[in-house]
Design a protein around this motif. Structure first.
Motif, PDB file in Angstrom:
ATOM      1  N   TYR A 166      36.536  39.059  29.746  1.00  0.00           N
ATOM      2  CA  TYR A 166      37.969  39.322  29.519  1.00  0.00           C
ATOM      3  C   TYR A 166      38.714  38.040  29.163  1.00  0.00           C
ATOM      4  O   TYR A 166      39.903  38.080  28.864  1.00  0.00           O
ATOM      5  CB  TYR A 166      38.596  39.971  30.769  1.00  0.00           C
ATOM      6  CG  TYR A 166      38.022  41.341  31.025  1.00  0.00           C
ATOM      7  CD1 TYR A 166      38.576  42.471  30.431  1.00  0.00           C
ATOM      8  CD2 TYR A 166      36.890  41.506  31.815  1.00  0.00           C
ATOM      9  CE1 TYR A 166      38.023  43.736  30.626  1.00  0.00           C
ATOM     10  CE2 TYR A 166      36.334  42.758  32.024  1.00  0.00           C
ATOM     11  CZ  TYR A 166      36.903  43.863  31.423  1.00  0.00           C
ATOM     12  OH  TYR A 166      36.353  45.102  31.605  1.00  0.00           O
TER      13      TYR A 166
ATOM     14  N   ASN B 270      36.455  37.505  36.587  1.00  0.00           N
ATOM     15  CA  ASN B 270      36.952  38.785  37.091  1.00  0.00           C
ATOM     16  C   ASN B 270      38.478  38.783  37.058  1.00  0.00           C
ATOM     17  O   ASN B 270      39.115  38.085  37.856  1.00  0.00           O
ATOM     18  CB  ASN B 270      36.449  39.005  38.524  1.00  0.00           C
ATOM     19  CG  ASN B 270      36.921  40.328  39.098  1.00  0.00           C
ATOM     20  OD1 ASN B 270      37.712  41.040  38.479  1.00  0.00           O
ATOM     21  ND2 ASN B 270      36.433  40.662  40.274  1.00  0.00           N
ATOM     22  N   PRO B 271      39.097  39.574  36.169  1.00  0.00           N
ATOM     23  CA  PRO B 271      40.563  39.526  36.078  1.00  0.00           C
ATOM     24  C   PRO B 271      41.265  40.062  37.315  1.00  0.00           C
ATOM     25  O   PRO B 271      42.448  39.812  37.515  1.00  0.00           O
ATOM     26  CB  PRO B 271      40.879  40.404  34.862  1.00  0.00           C
ATOM     27  CG  PRO B 271      39.680  41.213  34.608  1.00  0.00           C
ATOM     28  CD  PRO B 271      38.500  40.530  35.227  1.00  0.00           C
ATOM     29  N   LEU B 272      40.523  40.776  38.175  1.00  0.00           N
ATOM     30  CA  LEU B 272      41.148  41.297  39.394  1.00  0.00           C
ATOM     31  C   LEU B 272      41.053  40.317  40.553  1.00  0.00           C
ATOM     32  O   LEU B 272      41.678  40.511  41.595  1.00  0.00           O
ATOM     33  CB  LEU B 272      40.485  42.626  39.780  1.00  0.00           C
ATOM     34  CG  LEU B 272      40.785  43.727  38.766  1.00  0.00           C
ATOM     35  CD1 LEU B 272      39.528  44.236  38.120  1.00  0.00           C
ATOM     36  CD2 LEU B 272      41.585  44.817  39.399  1.00  0.00           C
TER      37      LEU B 272
ATOM     38  N   ASP C  32      45.422  38.632  40.902  1.00  0.00           N
ATOM     39  CA  ASP C  32      45.084  39.875  40.207  1.00  0.00           C
ATOM     40  C   ASP C  32      45.775  39.842  38.837  1.00  0.00           C
ATOM     41  O   ASP C  32      47.005  39.911  38.745  1.00  0.00           O
ATOM     42  CB  ASP C  32      45.579  41.069  41.032  1.00  0.00           C
ATOM     43  CG  ASP C  32      45.276  42.405  40.338  1.00  0.00           C
ATOM     44  OD1 ASP C  32      44.832  42.393  39.168  1.00  0.00           O
ATOM     45  OD2 ASP C  32      45.492  43.456  40.971  1.00  0.00           O
TER      46      ASP C  32
ATOM     47  N   SER D  37      45.111  42.020  36.351  1.00  0.00           N
ATOM     48  CA  SER D  37      44.838  43.268  35.641  1.00  0.00           C
ATOM     49  C   SER D  37      46.023  43.714  34.771  1.00  0.00           C
ATOM     50  O   SER D  37      45.827  44.255  33.681  1.00  0.00           O
ATOM     51  CB  SER D  37      44.428  44.375  36.614  1.00  0.00           C
ATOM     52  OG  SER D  37      45.396  44.527  37.612  1.00  0.00           O
ATOM     53  N   ASP D  38      47.267  43.472  35.251  1.00  0.00           N
ATOM     54  CA  ASP D  38      48.432  43.854  34.435  1.00  0.00           C
ATOM     55  C   ASP D  38      48.424  43.101  33.104  1.00  0.00           C
ATOM     56  O   ASP D  38      48.768  43.657  32.067  1.00  0.00           O
ATOM     57  CB  ASP D  38      49.738  43.531  35.180  1.00  0.00           C
ATOM     58  CG  ASP D  38      49.988  44.541  36.281  1.00  0.00           C
ATOM     59  OD1 ASP D  38      49.300  45.589  36.291  1.00  0.00           O
ATOM     60  OD2 ASP D  38      50.854  44.275  37.139  1.00  0.00           O
TER      61      ASP D  38
ATOM     62  N   VAL E 141      45.770  42.046  31.546  1.00  0.00           N
ATOM     63  CA  VAL E 141      44.718  42.622  30.693  1.00  0.00           C
ATOM     64  C   VAL E 141      45.273  43.860  29.998  1.00  0.00           C
ATOM     65  O   VAL E 141      45.139  44.022  28.773  1.00  0.00           O
ATOM     66  CB  VAL E 141      43.460  43.006  31.518  1.00  0.00           C
ATOM     67  CG1 VAL E 141      42.480  43.824  30.696  1.00  0.00           C
ATOM     68  CG2 VAL E 141      42.782  41.757  32.066  1.00  0.00           C
TER      69      VAL E 141
ATOM     70  N   ILE F  98      34.492  46.009  37.732  1.00  0.00           N
ATOM     71  CA  ILE F  98      35.753  45.573  37.110  1.00  0.00           C
ATOM     72  C   ILE F  98      36.266  46.683  36.189  1.00  0.00           C
ATOM     73  O   ILE F  98      37.439  47.063  36.225  1.00  0.00           O
ATOM     74  CB  ILE F  98      35.544  44.254  36.320  1.00  0.00           C
ATOM     75  CG1 ILE F  98      35.150  43.121  37.268  1.00  0.00           C
ATOM     76  CG2 ILE F  98      36.789  43.901  35.517  1.00  0.00           C
ATOM     77  CD1 ILE F  98      34.671  41.851  36.574  1.00  0.00           C
TER      78      ILE F  98
ATOM     79  N   GLN G 281      37.773  49.542  38.108  1.00  0.00           N
ATOM     80  CA  GLN G 281      39.100  49.246  38.656  1.00  0.00           C
ATOM     81  C   GLN G 281      40.162  49.219  37.551  1.00  0.00           C
ATOM     82  O   GLN G 281      41.283  49.690  37.748  1.00  0.00           O
ATOM     83  CB  GLN G 281      39.074  47.911  39.407  1.00  0.00           C
ATOM     84  CG  GLN G 281      38.359  48.033  40.751  1.00  0.00           C
ATOM     85  CD  GLN G 281      38.148  46.670  41.377  1.00  0.00           C
ATOM     86  OE1 GLN G 281      37.236  45.921  41.034  1.00  0.00           O
ATOM     87  NE2 GLN G 281      39.008  46.327  42.301  1.00  0.00           N
ATOM     88  N   LEU G 282      39.786  48.693  36.383  1.00  0.00           N
ATOM     89  CA  LEU G 282      40.733  48.676  35.262  1.00  0.00           C
ATOM     90  C   LEU G 282      40.992  50.101  34.777  1.00  0.00           C
ATOM     91  O   LEU G 282      42.107  50.440  34.364  1.00  0.00           O
ATOM     92  CB  LEU G 282      40.198  47.798  34.118  1.00  0.00           C
ATOM     93  CG  LEU G 282      40.168  46.290  34.412  1.00  0.00           C
ATOM     94  CD1 LEU G 282      39.489  45.527  33.287  1.00  0.00           C
ATOM     95  CD2 LEU G 282      41.596  45.744  34.626  1.00  0.00           C
TER      96      LEU G 282
ATOM     97  N   ARG H 222      43.518  51.670  36.763  1.00  0.00           N
ATOM     98  CA  ARG H 222      44.863  51.174  36.454  1.00  0.00           C
ATOM     99  C   ARG H 222      45.318  51.627  35.062  1.00  0.00           C
ATOM    100  O   ARG H 222      46.316  51.142  34.552  1.00  0.00           O
ATOM    101  CB  ARG H 222      44.887  49.642  36.538  1.00  0.00           C
ATOM    102  CG  ARG H 222      44.829  49.105  37.978  1.00  0.00           C
ATOM    103  CD  ARG H 222      44.416  47.637  37.952  1.00  0.00           C
ATOM    104  NE  ARG H 222      44.591  46.950  39.218  1.00  0.00           N
ATOM    105  CZ  ARG H 222      43.816  47.106  40.294  1.00  0.00           C
ATOM    106  NH1 ARG H 222      42.825  48.002  40.265  1.00  0.00           N
ATOM    107  NH2 ARG H 222      44.025  46.392  41.383  1.00  0.00           N
TER     108      ARG H 222
END
Ligand code: F6P
Length: 355
Positions: free
Chosen positions: A36, A71-73, A88, A90-91, A93, A116, A119-120, A123
């Motif tokens: 990512y 890991n973006p989270l 975190d 994820s937002d 990403v 990952i 989890q994405l 979201r």
């Protein structure tokens, strides 16, 4: 599309298959470089066309690059005081994904990368997974691509150890990859006629290990080949973890092969040597089996995207060795299914059947 975690032979074959299959649907395809990272840094989203994937099916590695630290989270950020904050992202990403006008992500990865992806997906990211790992430790698929090649590489190495072990009447220990599971060690150990196979799933005892080596020397020929998965451990001990020096990287395992070689020498008096096969198992050209599996997975992933089946991973259905009545076995001829996924994959790759 992105590739995450440790590389595995067959990644480029998946990439080619996804690109060609998606282009055949009339879609545009982009590759995110380094997991990512390329998306988050904004410098690694590249358009992939037919020419970008020309002649890559047989190449090891991944043209997109990969990382097992991104890991973006749980993104590690070093702070000025020397401590590390875990963020975190994820937002970010999701935002970067939307800003680029992307509609679906094909995430090619193993256990960690698919966690990952999952989890994405929760979201809101429209994602389809493709199972990759030489360790073959994903329960939902009969096999992951990369495993077959790694087993072949390991078996070739074990084959070569036999002659030197026999010539010197030594114990040759070979440590293979497999942190939590012993698939590579088991398959390569059996195929390579190892005398002992140590895997994480079966904790071993030093006394019975030494006894089996003594018995082998008595029975003859007087030498032994011992295959050790890197995560194997003696009864009552934890896995042989060595913590990582890299920020954001999980635990690394090594040292059990050397320990087994040393202990066996001490317990039996037979000379021993240790070989760590290491990343050789991840390199090289994928076997034909892995190429085909990777190409099939890639085409199937595009099919899932086309059907809007997000939050899923493509998988090979499990098969077991069964008892089949002879009458049933000879009743029909097994022909190539015209509409099966192998033929469909070939078509999606642009291969003609002349029909
Ligand atoms: O690809 C999985 C795996 O091969 C494990 O068996 C091994 O412990 C690990 O990767 C090593 O990864 P790296 O050295 O790239 O961090």
């Amino acid at each position: 599309m992105n590739t995450g975690g440790g590389d595995a032979p067959g990644l480029n074959a998946v990439i080619r298959s996804v690109v060609l299959s998606a282009i055949n649907q009339g879609w545009e395809v982009f590759g995110i470089e380094r997991g990512y990272d390329g998306l988050l840094a904004g410098d690694g989203v590249v358009r992939l066309d037919r020419s970008s994937v020309e002649g890559i099916t047989h190449l090891g590695g991944t043209i997109l690059g990969t990382t097992n630290r991104g890991n973006p989270l749980a993104w590690p950020r070093p702070l000025p005081d020397g401590s590390v904050e875990v963020a975190d992202r994820s937002d970010e990403v999701l935002a970067a994904f939307r800003d680029r006008g992307l509609n679906a992500l094909v995430a090619i990865g193993g256990d960690g990368s698919l966690h990952i992806a999952s989890q994405l997906s929760d979201r809101g990211l429209p994602v389809v997974g493709v199972p990759k790992t030489i360790d073959n430790d994903l329960a939902a698929t009969q096999v992951t691509f990369g495993f077959h090649t790694a087993v072949q590489t390991a078996t070739d190495a074990i084959d070569k150890l036999h002659s030197t072990a026999r010539s010197h009447e030594r114990i040759m220990v070979v440590e293979l990859m497999g942190r939590h599971t012993g698939w590579i060690a088991l398959f390569a150990g059996i195929s390579g006629s190892a005398d002992v196979i140590l895997i994480p799933e079966i904790p071993f005892r030093w006394d019975s290990l030494a006894e089996s080596i003594r018995a082998k020397y008595e029975r003859g020929p007087a030498y032994a080949v011992v295959v050790v998965a890197e995560g194997a451990s003696p009864e009552g001990e934890d896995e042989p973890v060595t913590s990582s020096s890299h920020l954001g990287r999980g635990a690394r395992y090594h040292g059990m092969g050397e320990r087994v070689a040393d202990e066996l020498f001490r317990l039996t008096g037979f000379e021993s040597r240790n070989l760590v096969l290491g990343h050789l198992q991840r390199g090289g050209q994928p076997t034909a089996y892995d190429r085909l599996l990777a190409l099939r997975f890639g085409a199937a992933a595009v099919d899932l995207v086309a059907r809007g089946k997000f939050g899923c991973m493509v998988a090979l259905a499990p098969s077991e060795i069964l008892a089949v009545p002879l009458k049933e076995a000879i009743a029909t001829l097994k022909v190539v299914p015209r509409d099966g996924d192998v033929v469909t994959t070939a078509r999606q790759l642009g291969i003609s059947f002349g029909d």
